[in-house]
Write a protein that holds these residues in place. Structure first.
Motif, PDB file in Angstrom:
ATOM      1  N   ARG A  21       0.108  -3.624  -0.873  1.00  0.00           N
ATOM      2  CA  ARG A  21      -1.340  -3.745  -1.120  1.00  0.00           C
ATOM      3  C   ARG A  21      -1.831  -5.143  -0.769  1.00  0.00           C
ATOM      4  O   ARG A  21      -2.848  -5.318  -0.083  1.00  0.00           O
ATOM      5  CB  ARG A  21      -1.653  -3.484  -2.597  1.00  0.00           C
ATOM      6  CG  ARG A  21      -1.497  -2.077  -3.050  1.00  0.00           C
ATOM      7  CD  ARG A  21      -1.704  -1.992  -4.552  1.00  0.00           C
ATOM      8  NE  ARG A  21      -0.910  -0.933  -5.108  1.00  0.00           N
ATOM      9  CZ  ARG A  21      -0.502  -0.872  -6.378  1.00  0.00           C
ATOM     10  NH1 ARG A  21      -0.828  -1.835  -7.213  1.00  0.00           N
ATOM     11  NH2 ARG A  21       0.223   0.136  -6.789  1.00  0.00           N
ATOM     12  N   HIS A  81      -4.507  -6.185   2.191  1.00  0.00           N
ATOM     13  CA  HIS A  81      -5.708  -6.978   1.904  1.00  0.00           C
ATOM     14  C   HIS A  81      -5.737  -8.245   2.749  1.00  0.00           C
ATOM     15  O   HIS A  81      -6.787  -8.606   3.307  1.00  0.00           O
ATOM     16  CB  HIS A  81      -5.733  -7.336   0.413  1.00  0.00           C
ATOM     17  CG  HIS A  81      -6.810  -8.304   0.051  1.00  0.00           C
ATOM     18  ND1 HIS A  81      -8.142  -8.073   0.299  1.00  0.00           N
ATOM     19  CD2 HIS A  81      -6.747  -9.540  -0.529  1.00  0.00           C
ATOM     20  CE1 HIS A  81      -8.861  -9.096  -0.131  1.00  0.00           C
ATOM     21  NE2 HIS A  81      -8.036 -10.004  -0.616  1.00  0.00           N
ATOM     22  N   THR A 108      -2.540   1.707  -2.856  1.00  0.00           N
ATOM     23  CA  THR A 108      -2.262   1.037  -1.587  1.00  0.00           C
ATOM     24  C   THR A 108      -3.016   1.704  -0.448  1.00  0.00           C
ATOM     25  O   THR A 108      -3.506   1.032   0.469  1.00  0.00           O
ATOM     26  CB  THR A 108      -0.751   1.042  -1.297  1.00  0.00           C
ATOM     27  OG1 THR A 108      -0.050   0.530  -2.431  1.00  0.00           O
ATOM     28  CG2 THR A 108      -0.430   0.189  -0.082  1.00  0.00           C
ATOM     29  N   ASP A 149      -6.410   0.241  -0.231  1.00  0.00           N
ATOM     30  CA  ASP A 149      -6.407  -1.082   0.395  1.00  0.00           C
ATOM     31  C   ASP A 149      -6.251  -0.975   1.905  1.00  0.00           C
ATOM     32  O   ASP A 149      -6.869  -1.735   2.665  1.00  0.00           O
ATOM     33  CB  ASP A 149      -5.272  -1.935  -0.179  1.00  0.00           C
ATOM     34  CG  ASP A 149      -5.638  -2.586  -1.499  1.00  0.00           C
ATOM     35  OD1 ASP A 149      -6.757  -3.119  -1.606  1.00  0.00           O
ATOM     36  OD2 ASP A 149      -4.806  -2.571  -2.423  1.00  0.00           O
ATOM     37  N   THR A 171      -5.946  -2.028  -7.071  1.00  0.00           N
ATOM     38  CA  THR A 171      -5.992  -2.446  -5.675  1.00  0.00           C
ATOM     39  C   THR A 171      -6.030  -3.970  -5.583  1.00  0.00           C
ATOM     40  O   THR A 171      -6.414  -4.658  -6.525  1.00  0.00           O
ATOM     41  CB  THR A 171      -7.227  -1.873  -4.963  1.00  0.00           C
ATOM     42  OG1 THR A 171      -8.409  -2.401  -5.583  1.00  0.00           O
ATOM     43  CG2 THR A 171      -7.239  -0.352  -5.028  1.00  0.00           C
ATOM     44  N   SER A 172      -5.657  -4.489  -4.435  1.00  0.00           N
ATOM     45  CA  SER A 172      -5.734  -5.932  -4.201  1.00  0.00           C
ATOM     46  C   SER A 172      -7.085  -6.330  -3.626  1.00  0.00           C
ATOM     47  O   SER A 172      -7.538  -7.453  -3.833  1.00  0.00           O
ATOM     48  CB  SER A 172      -4.630  -6.369  -3.234  1.00  0.00           C
ATOM     49  OG  SER A 172      -3.358  -6.110  -3.775  1.00  0.00           O
ATOM     50  N   SER A 173      -7.737  -5.436  -2.913  1.00  0.00           N
ATOM     51  CA  SER A 173      -9.000  -5.759  -2.265  1.00  0.00           C
ATOM     52  C   SER A 173     -10.163  -5.808  -3.242  1.00  0.00           C
ATOM     53  O   SER A 173     -11.093  -6.598  -3.071  1.00  0.00           O
ATOM     54  CB  SER A 173      -9.319  -4.722  -1.175  1.00  0.00           C
ATOM     55  OG  SER A 173      -8.264  -4.643  -0.246  1.00  0.00           O
TER      56      SER A 173
END
Length: 657
Positions: free
Chosen positions: A131, A135, A163, A166, A240-242
């Protein structure tokens, strides 16, 4: 892992806190045996190499290879992994935003060499790393032709739901970076196909991914967006990372796809929902929209009023607070607000503000007398959710700061109810020991003007005290009323050299002599200050001897000084040929919808000038038609700023015909 690190002359490089000689040790600690220390070291690097952004320091490209080796190493604790990748993402994104002079010349070549290692991370066994890597590839500068093939392979193989979101967002960003390469057409087809995906959050991600190249898409897909953000599956975005946001954050992120004052998305959010977080998030979005646009209040007001009887205290509080912000525009709902005056349920915040307090504030903004008993009670209460003092909040696009003002800021807006409130203020003046609170209460009386004349006997006692006389003098000057004893006390302090007393004496007696003498002393000792400029304007033609000084100050670089000097010049001499252009110069940007606090007194002063201020009126004639709120502060203050400057503009236009 540390190949080449010792060959770097770290002492010759710099970061946000000076020499970078501490970077190698921190990099090694990120891979150390103590997981907590590894995370601490990673956060230290984040602070040193990025801090608040704005540039790419010389240590960043030197550290980049080691940072990516840390991210790829199986022996590095996962939390440290993630902070390291966050640092790399922030650096990569900032490198694409900053001006060339703030970008270290070694960054781009270092990034190009490191990019293959980032692409490999898309296949890492840990979904969190995949993830973060997706991003990173979404925010970096690398063109689509380089990163899209790896992202497409990742999308085809990825099974982790968070993931996958992302990766969709990364595909959308990468396909827009030229040259996009031969895979761009395929990627766009995939993203368009995802608008009909079975998972609501995937459809939401697809709209976000495609919207930059198709601004009309969010409007066309508003039903898809509302279905997704109001679905329980919206919680997936937390992972999520985004986005990494809760319900309210996803609301805000998605609302940013819509430009202009259309309330359609917000009205959809405000429809009833069993989840309290959804209802709170909807009101947060309504606040952000109302803070920016005036026209949406017509559509949103009935829905806000309907939330006043919500089962959740936070929802009731926010609904009442927004009605308070709208103030006079929400007067038709005063009866519904008044029902909440006995609602002692509190917010889950540090100050524990109650719903009743928000209702009091709303009724005060509506100038409704039903707020008076509660305010009297609150003045004697040691615990209150109202602010302790004046505070400003920044203007943040799409956000509204949900805060209550201070009690004195509420009282200052209620001169029509002074007769009922004066006894309670008098009681406070008799016992207050906090000088700041004393000045605030006296400021309320000064703001009320003649309506506060009933407090004059109370102020007389304060005037006799060396600690409290100045606050009392301000209040008396505002009321313009004082008995013989008060005038004598002010005159005595004037003769002792107190300029504030001399000014107050002028305001209550009409005798300009002491004030002119005080101004003369101040001028000879340190020049004319901004408070002195206001005194000169008050004195009018009596102070005409200062005309030459005022003409010079009317061209000062400081806009506040320029405006006050120009106003004083006009008030003392009637000279509008210099004063009107000087004051108009401070409001030029108001014609473009930009508001600064100095513009309010400038417009008010120009309205006093009358027909001679016609050039300013012509410049600003179109401002009232603007839908955007004219404000420099966030929170409730932005609404009152907009009301005040618009009222002043109406006065100016009326004065100029």
């Amino acid at each position: 892992m540390w190949e080449g690190m010792d060959a770097v002359d770290w002492a010759a490089l710099g970061h946000n806190y000076g020499s970078a000689e501490d970077v190698p040790d921190l990099l090694r600690r990120c891979a150390g045996p103590d997981p907590d220390d590894a995370v601490d070291a990673a956060f230290d690097l984040l602070n040193l190499l990025f801090h608040q952004g704005g540039w790419i320091c010389s240590a960043a490209p030197a550290a980049l290879p080691s940072l990516l080796r840390l991210a790829a190493s199986p022996v590095v604790p996962l939390p440290s992994h993630r902070v390291v990748l966050e640092l790399v993402s922030r650096l990569a994104a900032e490198a694409g935003r900053v001006a060339e002079r703030f970008l270290d010349r070694g960054w781009r070549s270092a990034w190009e060499q490191a990019l293959p290692e980032v692409l490999v991370l898309l296949t890492d066994p840990a979904s969190e790393i995949r993830r973060d890597s997706a991003h990173l590839l979404g925010v970096c500068e690398s063109p689509g032709e380089i990163v899209l093939p790896a992202l497409v392979r990742c999308w085809q193989a990825e099974v982790d739901p968070a993931t996958r979101l992302d990766v969709v967002l990364a595909l959308g960003k990468a396909v827009g970076r030229e040259p996009a390469g031969p895979r761009a057409t395929e990627v766009l087809e995939v993203l368009r196909g995802l608008l009909a995906a079975p998972e609501a959050q995937t459809r939401l991600a697809a709209v976000h991914a495609l919207a930059p190249a198709d601004p009309d898409l969010p409007v066309q897909q508003v039903g898809v967006l509302l279905e997704a953000v109001r679905d329980p599956g919206v919680e997936l975005w937390r992972h999520t990372s985004s986005v990494e946001a809760d319900v309210q954050g996803v609301h805000h992120w998605t609302a940013a796809l819509f430009t202009g004052p259309s309330p359609v998305f917000t009205l959809g959010l405000l429809e009833d929902h069993p989840d309290v977080d959804q209802r709170v998030g909807a009101l947060a979005q309504a606040g952000g929209l109302l803070a920016q646009w005036r026209s949406v209040s017509t559509d949103l007001l009935p829905v806000l009023a309907a939330r006043l009887d919500d089962p959740a205290p936070e929802v009731r509080f926010r609904a009442a607070e927004l009605l308070a912000c709208l103030g006079p525009a929400a007067m038709d709902h005063a009866d519904e607000v008044a029902v909440l005056l006995g609602d002692t349920a509190s917010r889950d915040t540090r100050k524990r503000e109650t719903v009743a307090e928000a209702a009091l504030w709303a009724l005060a903004r509506m100038n409704d007398p039903r707020c008076v008993p509660g305010l009297i009670e609150l003045m004697a209460d040691t615990r209150s959710g109202f602010a302790a003092g004046s505070a400003g909040y920044p203007v943040t696009a799409g956000l509204h700061h949900v805060v209550l003002p201070s009690i004195h800021e509420v009282l200052g807006r209620l001169p029509d109810h002074a007769e009922l409130l004066l006894p309670a203020i008098g009681e406070q003046l008799a016992v207050v020991t906090d000088d700041r609170m004393l000045y605030r209460l006296c400021g309320v009386l000064a703001h009320w003007g003649p309506a506060a004349k009933g407090a004059v006997p109370q102020l007389l006692g304060l005037l006799e005290d060396d600690r409290t006389w100045a606050a009392a003098a301000n209040a008396l000057a505002g009321t313009g009323v004082a008995g013989t004893r008060a005038r004598d006390l002010l005159l005595a302090r004037s003769n002792s050299g107190e300029a504030r007393a001399a000014w107050a004496y002028w305001k209550v007696s009409g005798e300009p002599g002491p004030a002119l003498e005080a101004l003369g002393r101040a001028d000879s000792e340190g020049g004319i200050t901004r408070p002195s400029l206001r005194m000169l304007a008050d004195l009018g033609p009596h102070a005409a001897r200062y005309a030459d000084r005022l003409r010079a100050l009317a061209s000062d670089n400081d806009p506040w000084t320029r405006v006050e000097a120009a106003h004083a010049l006009w008030a003392t001499t009637g000279d509008f040929e210099i004063s009107v252009p000087a004051m108009t110069s401070a409001v030029q940007e108001l014609a473009n919808g930009i508001y600064l606090p100095v513009m309010l007194p400038a417009v008010r002063h120009l309205a006093q000038v009358g027909h001679a201020a016609h050039p300013a009126a012509q410049l600003l004639r179109g401002v009232l038609a603007r839908d955007q709120r004219l404000r420099s502060d966030g929170g409730w203050r932005g609404f009152t700023q907009d009301e005040a400057i618009r009222a002043a503009l109406e006065e100016l236009l009326a004065a100029c015909g």
